[in-house]
Enzyme design. Structure first.
Site, PDB file in Angstrom:
ATOM      1  N   GLY A 190       0.806  -1.222   0.000  1.00  0.00           N
ATOM      2  CA  GLY A 190       0.000   0.000   0.000  1.00  0.00           C
ATOM      3  C   GLY A 190       0.836   1.267   0.000  1.00  0.00           C
ATOM      4  O   GLY A 190       0.498   2.255  -0.668  1.00  0.00           O
ATOM      5  N   ASP A 191       1.921   1.249   0.741  1.00  0.00           N
ATOM      6  CA  ASP A 191       2.764   2.464   0.777  1.00  0.00           C
ATOM      7  C   ASP A 191       3.464   2.670  -0.566  1.00  0.00           C
ATOM      8  O   ASP A 191       3.598   3.793  -1.047  1.00  0.00           O
ATOM      9  CB  ASP A 191       3.742   2.470   1.958  1.00  0.00           C
ATOM     10  CG  ASP A 191       4.635   1.255   2.054  1.00  0.00           C
ATOM     11  OD1 ASP A 191       4.474   0.298   1.268  1.00  0.00           O
ATOM     12  OD2 ASP A 191       5.517   1.259   2.944  1.00  0.00           O
TER      13      ASP A 191
END
Ligand code: TYD
Ligand code: MG
Length: 256
Positions: A190-191
């Site tokens: 996600g990052d």
């Protein structure tokens, strides 16, 4: 205006979360607000968090999520971070997790760096990663250094090593319709997906010092993904996008 908004996501890390919170609240830069975004943790974890809620700088928000279905239809930490960003009052944004420990001077150093460089918007520092076994003994240690200006940050940098200006988020939302991508295809990275968005406009500048320690615990998504016997949580996730895809797309966009 508050100097820094720290956004910490939390889910069932009773043995670690207290130390993570303490490392934020004891920063030498005290002008901060801390959003603890809890995703339906067990009682043990809530008990570990409770003593810190007295600090007036802490905002504690509970999602109420409890089914596997709810937990896997969106990348939960992206949802929680987006909620916190809507309310953030800091000039700068810093991300934390319930298994990461900031060095005491981290926020002072990274915000000081950006204060002195109005044309730069994102800074990242070096990070230590400690892998733990089921008895919580360290079994491996690695360092992620911060030495180059990054136009391809996905999977090269962790979100707990980054500080960015709040002001850049408007452009991200205008371009992509949200800040962090909530699609469950990016649960694993996600990052990296968020950095992919940032790198459309901004590079990440290095601060060459190790300023956080990241613990990979038995509960960690990455630990579960690496296990041969997949957990129900991992089985319920859709196919995961890869670092390679994101990095390739960025390179193509940038004509490299
Ligand atoms: P974590 O398990 O630490 O994964 P990683 O292997 O990437 O370190 O999870 C990252 C963050 O996501 C952590 O702060 C907790 C949060 N999280 C939620 O908010 N909800 C969830 O359902 C899960 C699984 C994680
Ligand atoms: Mg983690």
């Amino acid at each position: 205006m508050t100097k820094v908004t720290v956004i910490m996501t939390s889910y069932n890390k009773a043995a670690y979360v207290g130390r993570s919170i303490e490392a934020v609240l004891q920063q030498t830069l005290s002008d901060l607000e801390l959003f603890i975004m809890d995703d339906g943790s067990n009682e043990e974890t809530l008990t570990a968090i409770e003593p810190y809620l007295k600090d007036p700088r802490v905002h504690f928000i509970q999602s109420g999520v409890n089914t596997l279905q709810e937990r896997t239809t969106k990348t939960r930490y992206a949802v929680l971070i987006n909620q916190a960003l809507e309310q953030a009052k800091g000039e700068y944004i810093s991300y934390a997790t319930d298994d990461n420990v900031y060095a005491p001077d981290r926020l002072k150093k990274l915000t000081g760096y950006l204060d002195a460089r109005p044309d730069e918007n994102i800074v990242y520092s070096g990070s230590k990663i400690i892998y733990l076994n089921s008895k919580k003994d360290p079994v491996k240690e690695t360092i992620r250094p911060a030495q180059t200006v990054q136009w391809n940050a996905p999977c090269a940098i962790d979100h707990c090593s980054v500080v960015h200006r709040l002001s850049i988020l408007k452009k991200i939302h205008a371009e992509f319709g949200s800040y962090w991508d909530e699609s469950p295809h990016f649960y694993r990275i996600g990052d990296a997906r968020f950095f992919f968005r940032l790198n459309h406009f901004y590079p990440f500048y290095p601060y060459d010092e190790v300023l956080d320690t990241n613990y990979i615990t038995e509960q960690s998504i990455h630990y579960q993904l690496a296990e041969e016997e997949k957990s129900d949580f991992i089985k319920a996730l859709p196919p995961q996008s890869t670092c390679r895809e994101l990095r390739y797309l960025l390179k193509q966009r940038q004509g490299r």
